[in-house]
Write an enzyme that holds these catalytic residues in place. Sequence first.
Site, PDB file in Angstrom:
ATOM      1  N   THR A 342       0.847  -1.191   0.000  1.00  0.00           N
ATOM      2  CA  THR A 342       0.000   0.000   0.000  1.00  0.00           C
ATOM      3  C   THR A 342       0.882   1.239   0.000  1.00  0.00           C
ATOM      4  O   THR A 342       1.923   1.268   0.668  1.00  0.00           O
ATOM      5  CB  THR A 342      -0.950   0.007   1.219  1.00  0.00           C
ATOM      6  N   HIS A 394       2.584 -11.609  14.104  1.00  0.00           N
ATOM      7  CA  HIS A 394       3.640 -12.134  14.969  1.00  0.00           C
ATOM      8  C   HIS A 394       3.401 -13.597  15.350  1.00  0.00           C
ATOM      9  O   HIS A 394       4.294 -14.253  15.897  1.00  0.00           O
ATOM     10  CB  HIS A 394       3.737 -11.267  16.232  1.00  0.00           C
TER      11      HIS A 394
END
Length: 423
Positions: A342, A394
């Site tokens: 993006t 994560h």
Amino acid sequence: MAVVEIKVPSAGESVTEGILSRWLKPDGSKVKSGEPLFEVETDKASTEVPAPADGVLKIAVAEGETVEVGATVGTIDPSGVPAAASNPEPVAASTPAGPRSASSPAPSPDTPAPAPGGNGPMAGTPSPSARRLAEEEHVDLASVEGTGRGGRITKGDVIGAIDSRGAAPPEASPSPAPAPAPAPTAGTSRAGRQTRQRLPLIRQKIAQRLVQAQQTAAILTTFNEADMSAVMALRGKYKDAYKEKHGVNLGFMSFFVKAAVEALKAFPAVNAQIDGSEIVYNHYYDIGVAVSTERGLMVPVIRDCDTLSFAGIEKAIVGFAQKARDNTIGVDDLQGGTFTITNGGVFGSLLSTPILNPPQSGILGMHSIQKRPVVVDDQIVIRPMMYLALSYDHRIIDGREAVSFLVRIKECIENPERMMLEI
């Protein structure tokens, strides 16, 4: 000849319904096979549906109604007689977008007159974005000449019409000055202070996905910066020859897509996703490029980026940009994707923390290029710098992998010749 039913087409395996957002032709009008007839808005995209035959249109479902895939929304009578030109009333919308002043109605979007320019099947027919802008700015589409394919009226044509009329206010019949409004009292509201509008399905879906990402993934963001000098010098040196040979400009995005492919190959966990208690490693590189449209953020996917040249990537980006302007991005263009890029820099963003695009595990954020003092070989120099951000899940990607991934992106951007030569 038998009457032909108009049905809602399938928009993908996971799409079962949508909203009939707009009829492009009025009830009782003569239509031609293949010309845009109505719009269906789903949670993935907005699609123009063409007329299945020549004949006279009979509308059975109002604008704003929820319709299932395969449902009949009207008919076309090949032997029918068009309604009188003075009485082509379409079915009224059941969920209006918001209050509108009775003294200044917007032009009807359902009765576009043929534009003086162009004689193709689309002559005089406005694109959805052009129609919306014309409504907002009170532009008479009958006075706009279409420059699009087949004479179609584009958003740019409407903007040109707005610019050409200057700042002159719209004509209005003389009327006495209104009496002062009474001061609001408890329990009353001031008219015009609010506008209520249905949240488009695509915006609802975006909201659901963003909240889902925040609630289900362990999102963390790491940052770095890249010196854009080498890429900018390369583009400046070869931009004319590149445009002449390939027919497209050499933009920044193709460099970042190629850099992402190199980094994803080196750190495959960033290209993977979690499915229940399993990790799914993707051995292909379908990269989504986030684009902002009038209907919200969309992420069309460039397939098999590892097999594409820089020119191939740029052509794919140009194609998606055109589809976004014409509001023709399809469900297939948006499905899949193993990684997303993006570019908030096009809006002036200096730094941001992008949100994951589920079920992907990583998203790269590009930002504005700014000249800043940096230290190179113990000397303070001015360089065009860009902050980079990698948001990652994560649960599947460790910090060391994420940092190393972003460093690899930085190395590829600062040494683009190595990336081009695949060394």
